[in-house]
Design a protein around this motif. Structure first.
Motif, PDB file in Angstrom:
ATOM      1  N   LYS A 144       0.942  -1.164  -0.034  1.00  0.00           N
ATOM      2  CA  LYS A 144       0.060  -0.061   0.052  1.00  0.00           C
ATOM      3  C   LYS A 144       0.846   1.171  -0.085  1.00  0.00           C
ATOM      4  O   LYS A 144       1.723   1.302   1.082  1.00  0.00           O
ATOM      5  CB  LYS A 144      -1.103   0.109   1.200  1.00  0.00           C
ATOM      6  N   ALA A 145       0.722   2.066  -0.808  1.00  0.00           N
ATOM      7  CA  ALA A 145       1.403   3.635  -1.055  1.00  0.00           C
ATOM      8  C   ALA A 145       0.366   4.541  -0.518  1.00  0.00           C
ATOM      9  O   ALA A 145      -0.654   4.712  -1.195  1.00  0.00           O
ATOM     10  CB  ALA A 145       1.736   3.539  -2.329  1.00  0.00           C
ATOM     11  N   LYS A 146       1.094   5.396   0.126  1.00  0.00           N
ATOM     12  CA  LYS A 146       0.115   6.709   0.573  1.00  0.00           C
ATOM     13  C   LYS A 146       1.073   7.891   0.282  1.00  0.00           C
ATOM     14  O   LYS A 146       2.272   7.920   0.559  1.00  0.00           O
ATOM     15  CB  LYS A 146       0.068   6.605   2.422  1.00  0.00           C
ATOM     16  N   ILE A 147       0.298   8.432  -0.904  1.00  0.00           N
ATOM     17  CA  ILE A 147       0.994   9.810  -1.325  1.00  0.00           C
ATOM     18  C   ILE A 147       0.500  11.042  -1.139  1.00  0.00           C
ATOM     19  O   ILE A 147      -0.951  11.223  -1.063  1.00  0.00           O
ATOM     20  CB  ILE A 147       1.002   9.279  -2.850  1.00  0.00           C
TER      21      ILE A 147
ATOM     22  N   ALA B 200       3.838  -6.273  -6.032  1.00  0.00           N
ATOM     23  CA  ALA B 200       5.382  -5.973  -6.698  1.00  0.00           C
ATOM     24  C   ALA B 200       6.255  -7.089  -6.017  1.00  0.00           C
ATOM     25  O   ALA B 200       5.941  -7.539  -5.182  1.00  0.00           O
ATOM     26  CB  ALA B 200       5.965  -4.701  -6.189  1.00  0.00           C
ATOM     27  N   ALA B 201       7.316  -7.318  -6.798  1.00  0.00           N
ATOM     28  CA  ALA B 201       8.233  -8.312  -6.176  1.00  0.00           C
ATOM     29  C   ALA B 201       8.857  -7.919  -5.071  1.00  0.00           C
ATOM     30  O   ALA B 201       9.252  -8.986  -4.243  1.00  0.00           O
ATOM     31  CB  ALA B 201       9.012  -8.909  -7.375  1.00  0.00           C
ATOM     32  N   SER B 202       8.931  -6.844  -4.778  1.00  0.00           N
ATOM     33  CA  SER B 202       9.775  -6.050  -3.425  1.00  0.00           C
ATOM     34  C   SER B 202       9.154  -4.927  -3.147  1.00  0.00           C
ATOM     35  O   SER B 202       8.628  -4.295  -4.116  1.00  0.00           O
ATOM     36  CB  SER B 202      11.425  -6.269  -3.939  1.00  0.00           C
ATOM     37  N   GLN B 203       9.911  -4.581  -2.060  1.00  0.00           N
ATOM     38  CA  GLN B 203       9.560  -3.036  -1.619  1.00  0.00           C
ATOM     39  C   GLN B 203      10.186  -2.250  -2.640  1.00  0.00           C
ATOM     40  O   GLN B 203       9.533  -1.044  -2.837  1.00  0.00           O
ATOM     41  CB  GLN B 203       9.888  -2.986  -0.197  1.00  0.00           C
TER      42      GLN B 203
ATOM     43  N   THR C 106       4.917   6.943   1.176  1.00  0.00           N
ATOM     44  CA  THR C 106       5.576   5.845   1.945  1.00  0.00           C
ATOM     45  C   THR C 106       4.788   4.430   1.209  1.00  0.00           C
ATOM     46  O   THR C 106       3.751   4.507   0.736  1.00  0.00           O
ATOM     47  CB  THR C 106       5.054   5.804   3.497  1.00  0.00           C
ATOM     48  N   VAL C 107       5.415   3.329   1.451  1.00  0.00           N
ATOM     49  CA  VAL C 107       4.963   2.127   0.887  1.00  0.00           C
ATOM     50  C   VAL C 107       5.280   1.095   1.827  1.00  0.00           C
ATOM     51  O   VAL C 107       6.582   1.027   2.487  1.00  0.00           O
ATOM     52  CB  VAL C 107       6.041   1.761  -0.358  1.00  0.00           C
ATOM     53  N   GLU C 108       4.156   0.701   2.310  1.00  0.00           N
ATOM     54  CA  GLU C 108       4.174  -0.415   3.462  1.00  0.00           C
ATOM     55  C   GLU C 108       3.609  -1.896   2.784  1.00  0.00           C
ATOM     56  O   GLU C 108       2.589  -1.794   1.955  1.00  0.00           O
ATOM     57  CB  GLU C 108       3.552  -0.228   4.554  1.00  0.00           C
TER      58      GLU C 108
END
Length: 86
Positions: free
Chosen positions: A3-6, A49-52, A78-80
């Protein structure tokens, strides 16, 4: 899944008329201790996605190409990783 918070806001050098109207109104209403108002946009994206790191690169590209006007706006995010339900 991630989840990305932009957050997208005007650059400090760009006049934000909405923020100025809000600050002027607050002053007229007696809230004259408010010294700065920032108005912006908020987005949440859920992506695979394959990775953070890959998710962060994709979100940065999306912000740069679509969500923010890089001439007048800045963005931060942020991406969590989301917990997988079992």
């Amino acid at each position: 899944m991630f989840k990305a918070k932009i957050f997208v806001n005007y650059k400090p050098s760009v006049l934000d008329p909405k923020a100025q109207v809000i600050q002027n109104t607050l002053t007229r209403l007696g809230d004259d201790n408010v010294s700065h108002v920032l108005v912006g946009k908020y987005f949440e994206l859920t992506l695979s996605a394959a990775s953070q790191a890959e998710a962060e690169q994709q979100v940065a590209r999306i912000c740069d190409e679509m969500l923010a006007n890089v001439n007048t706006e800045t963005f931060k995010f942020t991406v969590e990783e989301l917990a997988v339900a079992e």
